[in-house]
Design a protein around this motif. Structure first.
Motif: not given
Length: 426
Positions: A36, A38, A67, A116, A347, A350, A354, A369
């Motif tokens: 994923d 961001l 996500g 996510d 993972l 994140i 973020t 992830t």
């Protein structure tokens, strides 16, 4: 089954948690997520919480998985979709569902549908609108980056022009025209410039502006002027902060003609005003960069709107056709979306990344992830490699690809963390 995921409970309240996913229904699909990228839009979601248009009001008791730029492999298919989808299929997905007029989207609105996470559940509406689609590329990150690239592709397709006394809108960029991408040395702007070089509209000139010499230097390194010239396009990078008169300086780059297509890639009023000031006759300005402030506004010239036929519009996201085009360009190697990526993490990185995206340097933050790893700058791999053989190998791999993330690096990082791709475990 259990999964780990980043879930949002409210404003800047993102938590990495393990919880039980329900069994899928006959009209749902279970997927294993691998990557994923961001997005600043997720930061805006985290900042606004329940005030965000796509956020459910019960998020505090039914948290959503964040996500929306994610890719993976289908694991289990409900009965309704077994004639169209099979376990083991790699996929890309379009988060802009627009299902029956709803604003609901993965990564914003769903308790079990987001990127996510280790696993998520695609609800029936995603398949009904064709948002789940096969991906034939050689890596997951390319499918993740297809979504942000598709947003720029959609923006290019949505531009329009007219002829005097003719009300027909000619869609897309002005053929053979001048394009400017303002605030364009970030990841999204670079993706837009890369597309502009190869798109069917074939502009004569693309000007990409910024006020940071370091960002311009990196942009020139990953997307050099020589590459545009190979496609018959003049690519110019311009630092507007160094221009005594910004409007005059930008117009001079077009020999005074002005810009037929203007894209605003940073939500700053002065940038939008300047973009409006350099429009050519029948010029179209797209305010692409969505602001978090609902009262955001800028001064525009309505005299020119009336007498010079200029027009202002905005786009957000892309559609299924835009994503298909983005995926095909990446899969065929026509565009390398890795030019957008400067950091890679796992993972566990994140939630913090973020919530601090505006403060973090560089471009896209790419997250995988299925393992934990701090969000790490690609340019720091070499230094870390002085003590860690893994980063030494990863650094050499990226340097062999002009300092960019690449499919070999993805396979290397999967091998290091023991990640097996579903359907390819043997």
């Amino acid at each position: 089954m259990k999964t780990r995921a980043v879930r949002m409970y409210g404003t800047f309240d993102l938590r990495l948690e393990e919880f039980e996913l329900p069994e899928i229904k006959d009209d749902e699909i279970l997927a294993k997520i691998y990557s994923d990228s961001l997005c600043m839009s997720t930061y805006k979601l985290a900042k606004q919480g329940k005030k965000h248009k796509r956020c459910p009001q019960n998020v505090d008791t039914h948290p959503i998985i964040t996500g929306h730029e994610f890719a993976g492999v289908i694991v289990k298919v409900g009965k309704k979709w077994q004639d169209k989808f099979q376990p083991g299929m790699r996929f890309a997905q379009q988060p802009a569902l627009n299902y029956k007029g709803s604003m609901d989207s993965p990564g914003y609105s769903y308790e079990f549908f987001g990127g996510d996470t280790e696993y998520c559940i695609f609800p029936h509406e995603a398949m009904e609108v064709g948002a789940l689609m096969p991906f034939a590329g050689d890596s997951f990150y390319k499918a993740s980056l297809g979504e942000p690239l598709s947003c720029s592709i959609g923006a290019f397709h949505a531009m329009y022009h007219t002829k005097q006394a003719n009300y027909h809108h000619e869609m897309g960029l002005k053929r053979g025209g001048n394009v400017i991408i303002m605030g364009g040395c970030g990841p999204m702007g670079l993706g837009a410039a890369a597309y502009g070089i190869v798109c069917e509209y074939h502009p004569k000139r693309i000007v990409v502006t910024d006020i940071n010499d370091a960002k311009i230097a990196r942009a020139r390194e990953v997307l050099p002027e020589s590459r545009a010239a190979e496609h018959g396009v003049e690519l110019i990078y311009a630092n507007t902060a160094k221009m005594q008169d910004e409007r005059a300086g930008l117009l001079a780059l077009t020999d005074g003609h002005g810009y037929d297509d203007v894209f605003i890639y940073t939500p700053i009023p002065a940038v939008a005003t300047l973009g409006n000031q350099v429009l050519a006759y029948d010029g179209c300005m797209n305010f692409f960069s969505g602001p978090a402030d609902k009262n955001f506004s800028a001064t525009v010239n309505l005299y020119d709107c009336h007498y010079n036929a200029t027009h202002i519009m905005g786009t957000t996201g892309g559609n299924n056709e835009d994503l298909i085009e983005a995926n095909e360009l990446a899969a065929k190697g026509i565009i390398d979306p890795a030019i957008m990526v400067t950091h890679v993490g796992g993972l566990d990185s994140i939630a913090e990344a973020t919530c601090h995206l505006p403060e973090l340097p560089g471009g896209k933050k790419l997250a995988y992830t299925q393992f934990d790893m701090p969000m790490t700058a690609i340019e720091d791999f070499g230094k870390l490699g002085e003590k860690d053989p893994f980063f030494k190998e990863l650094d050499a791999c990226c340097k062999a690809h002009h300092g960019l993330w690449n499919p070999e690096a993805e396979r290397l990082i999967f091998k290091h963390f023991g990640v097996k791709v579903f359907g390819e475990e043997a």
